[in-house]
Design a protein around this motif. Sequence first.
Motif, short mmCIF file in Angstrom:
data_model
loop_
_atom_site.label_atom_id
_atom_site.label_comp_id
_atom_site.label_asym_id
_atom_site.label_seq_id
_atom_site.Cartn_x
_atom_site.Cartn_y
_atom_site.Cartn_z
N GLY A 306 29.24 33.98 38.82
CA GLY A 306 30.38 33.36 38.98
C GLY A 306 30.07 32.07 38.09
N SER A 307 31.17 31.02 38.16
CA SER A 307 30.93 29.97 37.61
C SER A 307 31.88 28.90 38.38
N CYS A 308 31.46 27.56 38.19
CA CYS A 308 32.12 26.57 38.74
C CYS A 308 33.51 25.86 37.74
N PHE A 309 33.55 26.61 36.59
CA PHE A 309 34.32 26.23 35.87
C PHE A 309 35.51 27.11 35.74
N PRO A 310 36.85 26.84 35.75
CA PRO A 310 37.95 27.75 35.65
C PRO A 310 37.74 28.79 34.18
N ARG A 311 38.43 29.71 34.32
CA ARG A 311 38.63 30.59 33.15
C ARG A 311 40.05 31.10 32.95
N PRO A 312 40.65 30.34 32.41
CA PRO A 312 42.13 30.76 32.19
C PRO A 312 42.13 31.81 30.75
N GLN A 313 43.22 32.36 31.03
CA GLN A 313 43.42 33.66 29.91
C GLN A 313 43.99 32.65 28.74
N TYR A 314 43.29 33.07 27.39
CA TYR A 314 43.78 32.41 26.34
C TYR A 314 43.95 33.24 25.20
N ARG A 315 44.28 34.72 25.48
CA ARG A 315 45.01 35.46 24.66
C ARG A 315 46.40 36.22 25.12
N ARG A 316 47.39 36.26 24.28
CA ARG A 316 48.61 36.87 24.57
C ARG A 316 48.32 38.12 25.42
N LYS A 317 47.41 38.94 24.57
CA LYS A 317 47.14 40.34 25.22
C LYS A 317 45.89 40.36 25.95
N LYS A 318 45.74 40.65 27.11
CA LYS A 318 44.67 40.87 27.96
C LYS A 318 43.76 41.49 27.62
N GLN A 319 42.43 41.19 27.09
CA GLN A 319 41.26 42.04 26.33
C GLN A 319 40.43 42.42 27.35
N GLU A 320 39.84 43.56 27.08
CA GLU A 320 38.94 44.27 28.22
C GLU A 320 37.69 43.51 27.99
#
Length: 587
Positions: A306-320
Amino acid sequence: MEPPRGFLATLWNFICFLPYFIGLLLLGTIKGIIFCPLICLIMTIGNSSIILGLLPFHGYWTCYSILRTKLLGPYLKLVICVCLPVVLILWMVVGIVGSIIGGILYGFLSPIFATFDAVGEGKTSVFIHCFFDGTWSTIKGSFTIIRDFNDVCFLSYLSFMEDLQNKLPPADGKYYEIRFLYLPPALIAALLGFMVDFPVISLVALFKSPFMLFKGWQRLFHDLIGREGPFLETICVPFAGLAILLWPLAVVGAVLGSMASSIFLGAFAGVIVYQESSFRFGLCYILASLSMYDEYSNDVLDMPEGSCFPRPQYRRKKQEPISNTSSFTKSDSFKPHPPARNYSFTNTRTDLKPFELLEGLFKDCHLCGEEMVSQGLITPKDIEDAKSRKGSKVVSIGLPAYCLLQALLRSVKDNKSGILLSDNTEITATNRPKDTFFDWFLNPILILKEQIKADNLSEAEEDYLGKLVLLCGDPERLRTSNIGSPPESERRRAELDAFARRLQGITKSVSRYPTSRRHFENLVNRLLEDLAKKDSDSSRSSNGAHPDKRSKSPIRMFSNKSFKRNTSYNMSDRELQSVTSRDIDIA
């Protein structure tokens, strides 16, 4: 040599071996200091001459290839051509500086490694080899590096540019074009990514460096006490002890590497903005990149996930999520198993190296080519064209691709989980090269092997596919030679055509690998010798002499009868065009 039992026995062997090790290290260091300036001078002059000599040609041919390709739009071509001088200047600076650094490292380290290798198991005249090994061989190696560098800068470069010129637009028919509207926000996002990622990742790396230092020391000392890892063999104890002393330098290098990589990691936000046409996604990527680095460093240091930083989605299509495991690990047979504790030099697996596998491929090519020359399947014109670099694809592409196909068929028939070479060496998950660069070639081959196994080819289809692979790069030979009757099913025929194109595509990519051109020239010279020997035997036979019996290769090749020019079995022009008109790409 089995490791001694008990701590006192281990300590005594270590003390006895230490003066021997220090003597070899001093001798190798002296040789390295003597030869380092000479090797650095040779490699710097040689590589710099190649870079500067080919620089005008690279500039002209790159512009010509970019302007000719149909893959790029007019505005993008204009921008690339305008920015090309900057790229060439950077290439010149990086190439020359890299040659200097590479010459220093190779000239200093090669004699040291050769000195230790001179006292290896099975070596004779150890005292003489300790002084002479790593001297002349290092000088010859520097010229070999220059030759391989020239082949990459000229021949591999031409191959890449040829592919670029022949590239077709994407399936939707739209070529790649630059969008000027998104350039300013992309540049702003790249600058923001650098301003955020560089300081934050540097702080994270500095914060975790003590963990890396003490965890590394803990693991090395644990292996030392338990006689595991690099301390399993007595001969390796001094090297592993040196690793303990130099471990802080490795930690410093890891921190500096993290700081350098953060620059590119943050600047990639500009690429995200341009690709996704959204400045918001670029900002999301900046935050996600911090999380990705934090999670990766936790995995390396065996810290909590895990990480203490957030991980928002940065692609329109969610990649595997991308896994570090390759297609080797998709089946149970390719899952790596931990080595046993009782492994020793006398009972250990052989780790294969990429260059050794490349040499094995060309050895198979020589065996196959020797038989083909004796049968007349490879003509003198094919060899002369390959020798004169006219591009005989029967020898340069078809022959290695055919040998690769035979290895795949051999693996399928023997029901091997890996790839079985002609010398019964199997490439598995445990002995395969660990280089990621090697996986780029090996993974498509494994996928292709599984597809061939699933298709369950008949013997006639295997024979047809082999001939198709050999002659697919030469449309004229493919039209005039009898390659057998193609499968009646159009789907089956299309599958075999696809196998042939992919095998040739993989082989073409392997031909760009460093040292491949040198091995190929040696192969052509051997084939020329075989051809000259065949002509000599034929002339003696015509004069009444008894020719020597032909030596049979262990690899069974095509029969002469199957390659007679019989038009009744030739492919139609429509089928030939469907095979040869498509580009060769790696799957």
